[in-house]
Design a protein around this motif. Structure first.
Motif, PDB file in Angstrom:
ATOM      1  N   LEU A   1      -5.323   3.046   1.429  1.00  0.00           N
ATOM      2  CA  LEU A   1      -4.323   3.501   2.402  1.00  0.00           C
ATOM      3  C   LEU A   1      -3.044   3.979   1.701  1.00  0.00           C
ATOM      4  N   VAL A   2      -2.608   3.224   0.703  1.00  0.00           N
ATOM      5  CA  VAL A   2      -1.408   3.625  -0.041  1.00  0.00           C
ATOM      6  C   VAL A   2      -1.656   4.934  -0.778  1.00  0.00           C
ATOM      7  N   LYS A   3      -2.823   5.043  -1.406  1.00  0.00           N
ATOM      8  CA  LYS A   3      -3.134   6.251  -2.166  1.00  0.00           C
ATOM      9  C   LYS A   3      -3.263   7.468  -1.251  1.00  0.00           C
ATOM     10  N   ALA A   4      -3.657   7.234  -0.009  1.00  0.00           N
ATOM     11  CA  ALA A   4      -3.798   8.339   0.945  1.00  0.00           C
ATOM     12  C   ALA A   4      -2.452   8.960   1.307  1.00  0.00           C
ATOM     13  N   THR A   5      -1.368   8.261   1.021  1.00  0.00           N
ATOM     14  CA  THR A   5      -0.047   8.812   1.328  1.00  0.00           C
ATOM     15  C   THR A   5       0.483   9.711   0.206  1.00  0.00           C
ATOM     16  N   VAL A   6      -0.263   9.830  -0.902  1.00  0.00           N
ATOM     17  CA  VAL A   6       0.191  10.643  -2.034  1.00  0.00           C
ATOM     18  C   VAL A   6       0.511  12.088  -1.634  1.00  0.00           C
ATOM     19  N   PRO A   7      -0.355  12.788  -0.884  1.00  0.00           N
ATOM     20  CA  PRO A   7      -0.019  14.168  -0.501  1.00  0.00           C
ATOM     21  C   PRO A   7       1.294  14.260   0.286  1.00  0.00           C
ATOM     22  N   VAL A   8       1.529  13.295   1.181  1.00  0.00           N
ATOM     23  CA  VAL A   8       2.766  13.294   1.962  1.00  0.00           C
ATOM     24  C   VAL A   8       3.965  13.066   1.049  1.00  0.00           C
ATOM     25  N   LEU A   9       3.815  12.145   0.093  1.00  0.00           N
ATOM     26  CA  LEU A   9       4.913  11.856  -0.828  1.00  0.00           C
ATOM     27  C   LEU A   9       5.222  13.057  -1.714  1.00  0.00           C
ATOM     28  N   LYS A  10       4.190  13.829  -2.064  1.00  0.00           N
ATOM     29  CA  LYS A  10       4.407  15.005  -2.904  1.00  0.00           C
ATOM     30  C   LYS A  10       5.214  16.073  -2.170  1.00  0.00           C
ATOM     31  N   THR A  11       4.995  16.197  -0.872  1.00  0.00           N
ATOM     32  CA  THR A  11       5.665  17.251  -0.112  1.00  0.00           C
ATOM     33  C   THR A  11       6.930  16.780   0.599  1.00  0.00           C
ATOM     34  N   ASN A  12       6.963  15.494   0.968  1.00  0.00           N
ATOM     35  CA  ASN A  12       8.092  14.998   1.760  1.00  0.00           C
ATOM     36  C   ASN A  12       8.742  13.739   1.179  1.00  0.00           C
TER      37      ASN A  12
ATOM     38  N   SER B   1      11.978   2.682   6.669  1.00  0.00           N
ATOM     39  CA  SER B   1      12.092   4.136   6.510  1.00  0.00           C
ATOM     40  C   SER B   1      10.725   4.803   6.583  1.00  0.00           C
ATOM     41  N   ILE B   2       9.722   4.167   5.995  1.00  0.00           N
ATOM     42  CA  ILE B   2       8.364   4.715   6.077  1.00  0.00           C
ATOM     43  C   ILE B   2       7.930   4.800   7.535  1.00  0.00           C
ATOM     44  N   LYS B   3       8.198   3.757   8.303  1.00  0.00           N
ATOM     45  CA  LYS B   3       7.873   3.763   9.736  1.00  0.00           C
ATOM     46  C   LYS B   3       8.592   4.895  10.457  1.00  0.00           C
ATOM     47  N   GLU B   4       9.887   5.018  10.189  1.00  0.00           N
ATOM     48  CA  GLU B   4      10.709   5.971  10.934  1.00  0.00           C
ATOM     49  C   GLU B   4      10.438   7.418  10.543  1.00  0.00           C
ATOM     50  N   VAL B   5      10.136   7.660   9.271  1.00  0.00           N
ATOM     51  CA  VAL B   5       9.887   9.026   8.814  1.00  0.00           C
ATOM     52  C   VAL B   5       8.479   9.491   9.189  1.00  0.00           C
ATOM     53  N   LEU B   6       7.498   8.599   9.039  1.00  0.00           N
ATOM     54  CA  LEU B   6       6.107   8.988   9.345  1.00  0.00           C
ATOM     55  C   LEU B   6       5.808   8.951  10.844  1.00  0.00           C
ATOM     56  N   GLY B   7       6.575   8.185  11.581  1.00  0.00           N
ATOM     57  CA  GLY B   7       6.376   8.142  13.034  1.00  0.00           C
ATOM     58  C   GLY B   7       4.989   7.632  13.414  1.00  0.00           C
ATOM     59  N   ASP B   8       4.281   8.406  14.240  1.00  0.00           N
ATOM     60  CA  ASP B   8       2.961   7.990  14.736  1.00  0.00           C
ATOM     61  C   ASP B   8       1.936   7.840  13.617  1.00  0.00           C
TER      62      ASP B   8
ATOM     63  N   ALA C   1       2.375   6.345  10.926  1.00  0.00           N
ATOM     64  CA  ALA C   1       2.558   5.048  10.264  1.00  0.00           C
ATOM     65  C   ALA C   1       1.830   3.969  11.050  1.00  0.00           C
ATOM     66  N   SER C   2       0.548   3.841  10.815  1.00  0.00           N
ATOM     67  CA  SER C   2      -0.253   2.833  11.513  1.00  0.00           C
ATOM     68  C   SER C   2       0.136   1.433  11.051  1.00  0.00           C
ATOM     69  N   THR C   3      -0.265   0.456  11.843  1.00  0.00           N
ATOM     70  CA  THR C   3       0.007  -0.944  11.489  1.00  0.00           C
ATOM     71  C   THR C   3      -0.608  -1.289  10.148  1.00  0.00           C
ATOM     72  N   ASP C   4      -1.844  -0.809   9.923  1.00  0.00           N
ATOM     73  CA  ASP C   4      -2.531  -1.093   8.657  1.00  0.00           C
ATOM     74  C   ASP C   4      -1.816  -0.447   7.473  1.00  0.00           C
ATOM     75  N   LEU C   5      -1.307   0.777   7.667  1.00  0.00           N
ATOM     76  CA  LEU C   5      -0.608   1.468   6.587  1.00  0.00           C
ATOM     77  C   LEU C   5       0.689   0.737   6.231  1.00  0.00           C
ATOM     78  N   ILE C   6       1.434   0.332   7.239  1.00  0.00           N
ATOM     79  CA  ILE C   6       2.692  -0.383   6.991  1.00  0.00           C
ATOM     80  C   ILE C   6       2.425  -1.712   6.300  1.00  0.00           C
ATOM     81  N   GLU C   7       1.359  -2.389   6.720  1.00  0.00           N
ATOM     82  CA  GLU C   7       0.998  -3.650   6.063  1.00  0.00           C
ATOM     83  C   GLU C   7       0.645  -3.409   4.597  1.00  0.00           C
ATOM     84  N   ALA C   8      -0.109  -2.324   4.335  1.00  0.00           N
ATOM     85  CA  ALA C   8      -0.513  -2.016   2.964  1.00  0.00           C
ATOM     86  C   ALA C   8       0.704  -1.714   2.087  1.00  0.00           C
TER      87      ALA C   8
END
Length: 400
Positions: free
Chosen positions: A8-19, A104-111, A113-120
């Motif tokens: 789940l954390v690694k799946a956020t890499v594309p978002v982190l690269k662009t945003n 900030s991750i919750k607020e920036v990613l909005g919908d 940011a699933s519960t599992d992603l925030i936990e991870a």
């Protein structure tokens, strides 16, 4: 972390690269709004320029990319840890940062940011914080074990001020309590802090120690930035206005950029402007060492007026056969008997002087300067592990 959480954390890499910078800008804004006392701890100049946001975005991205094996980031973590120790960062402050980063991750990613992603990400951050706190505890402990070592801020008195050039002054700092001070490796720095009336809070800055260790004082050499009202110039101009007898707070020496005191390997020291300060410490330390390593000193600056330590280095050059110097001025009417060359450092043109067996190459100066010299050394066949550099401010270069 389990494999699902790492994925789940690694799946956020594309978002982190662009945003990624959007996230870090939101994070800092949120943190300073809820915890304004931290403005006394963070370099607000780097906030204003965006450098700190970019550096944090790069660090978060690197951690996500290597979440399966964060140990590969140990050099970067050591560098960050040294900066934290020099600012007297505490475990409690990691809790504050974690709270605002996850929010900030919750607020920036909005919908998204699933519960599992925030936990991870919460688990990922807590694991990283644990690593950093452990690293920094060891650093604090190591400094406390030294003769004259201390933890946190300590009051020093400005014992002397020397004008080194039209824009650089050296400050000799002696401990107010008259007790011993900790030694350091040539190339390391200390943090100093001073109250900034224009901002209404304290501001810390890191300055390289610009001399070989002397048990009586620490010497820092500070360049005064031209605009005293710009974020970059506020602290340097305040320091230049200080007088002998004024007090200033400082932390114990820190930093991973330093020369080896034991090795007999030659040193090639390449500096631009005020980047000469940590390399001057290496040069003076080498003078005091028994083995007297071969040293090539290369320095570039605008002109003679801004050339700090000119006479000192020239004296060392004339009186020590282990030292060779090459000085470059961007602005000069004519070259002075080959003592000063017109233009900027071009390592390809003097490769016969610098390609020395087993040499270590140290670079310090502005970001663009470091990049040019690093690339030149690589083109000349120097191995990465033999090239070391210090970038003042947040680490934006990742050349090794």
């Amino acid at each position: 972390m389990d494999d699902k959480q790492k994925a789940l954390v690694k799946a956020t890499v594309p978002v982190l690269k662009t945003n990624g910078t959007d996230l870090t800008k939101h994070f800092y804004s949120r943190m300073f709004t809820h915890n304004p006392e931290l403005k006394n701890l963070f370099n607000m100049s780097n906030q204003a320029s965006g450098k700190q946001q970019n550096a944090l975005a790069g660090a978060v991205l690197a951690y996500a990319e290597h979440i399966e094996n964060p140990g590969v980031l140990i050099n970067a973590l050591q560098s960050i840890g040294n900066k934290h120790v020099s600012l007297h960062i505490s475990p409690e402050q990691y809790d504050i940062v974690g709270l605002h980063l996850i929010s900030s991750i919750k607020e920036v990613l909005g919908d998204a940011a699933s519960t599992d992603l925030i936990e991870a990400w919460t688990i990922a951050y807590n694991e990283l914080a644990k690593i950093m706190i452990s690293l920094e505890d060891k650093m604090y402990e190591s400094t406390l074990k030294k003769v004259g070592g201390w933890k946190g801020w300590r009051t020093f008195v400005i014992a002397d001020i020397i004008e080194e050039s039209s824009e650089i002054k050296s400050f000799y700092l002696t401990p107010k309590d008259s007790k011993p001070i900790a030694d350091y490796l040539p190339g390391q720095y200390i943090s100093v802090k001073t109250f900034v009336p224009l901002l209404g809070y304290e501001q810390p800055r890191q300055y390289s120690l610009s001399s070989a260790f002397n048990p009586k004082y620490y010497r820092i050499s500070v360049k005064r930035e031209k605009n005293q009202h710009s974020p970059d110039g506020i602290v340097s101009n305040l320091l230049h206005q200080k007088s002998i007898g004024d007090e200033i707070e400082a932390t114990a020496p820190s930093g991973i950029f330093h020369a080896d005191l034991v090795t007999e390997d030659p040193l090639v020291l390449i500096s631009g402007g005020v980047g000469a300060t940590p390399l001057l410490s290496m040069l003076e330390t080498n003078k005091n060492n028994l083995q007297k390593n071969t040293v090539v000193w290369l320095h570039s600056c605008r002109d003679e007026k801004v050339h700090a330590f000119k006479d000192h280095v020239n004296h060392l050059d004339q009186n020590n056969n282990w030292l060779t110097t090459h000085i470059f001025y961007e602005n000069i009417e004519k070259e002075e008997n080959n003592l000063v060359k017109k233009g900027r450092i071009n390592l390809h043109e003097i490769k016969e002087e610098i390609l020395i067996d087993k040499a270590k190459y140290y670079i310090c100066g502005p970001e663009a300067f470091i990049k040019v010299q690093y690339d030149s050394l690589m083109q000349l066949g120097i191995a990465k592990e033999n090239i070391l550099y210090e970038e003042f401010g947040p680490q934006l270069l990742h050349l090794n």
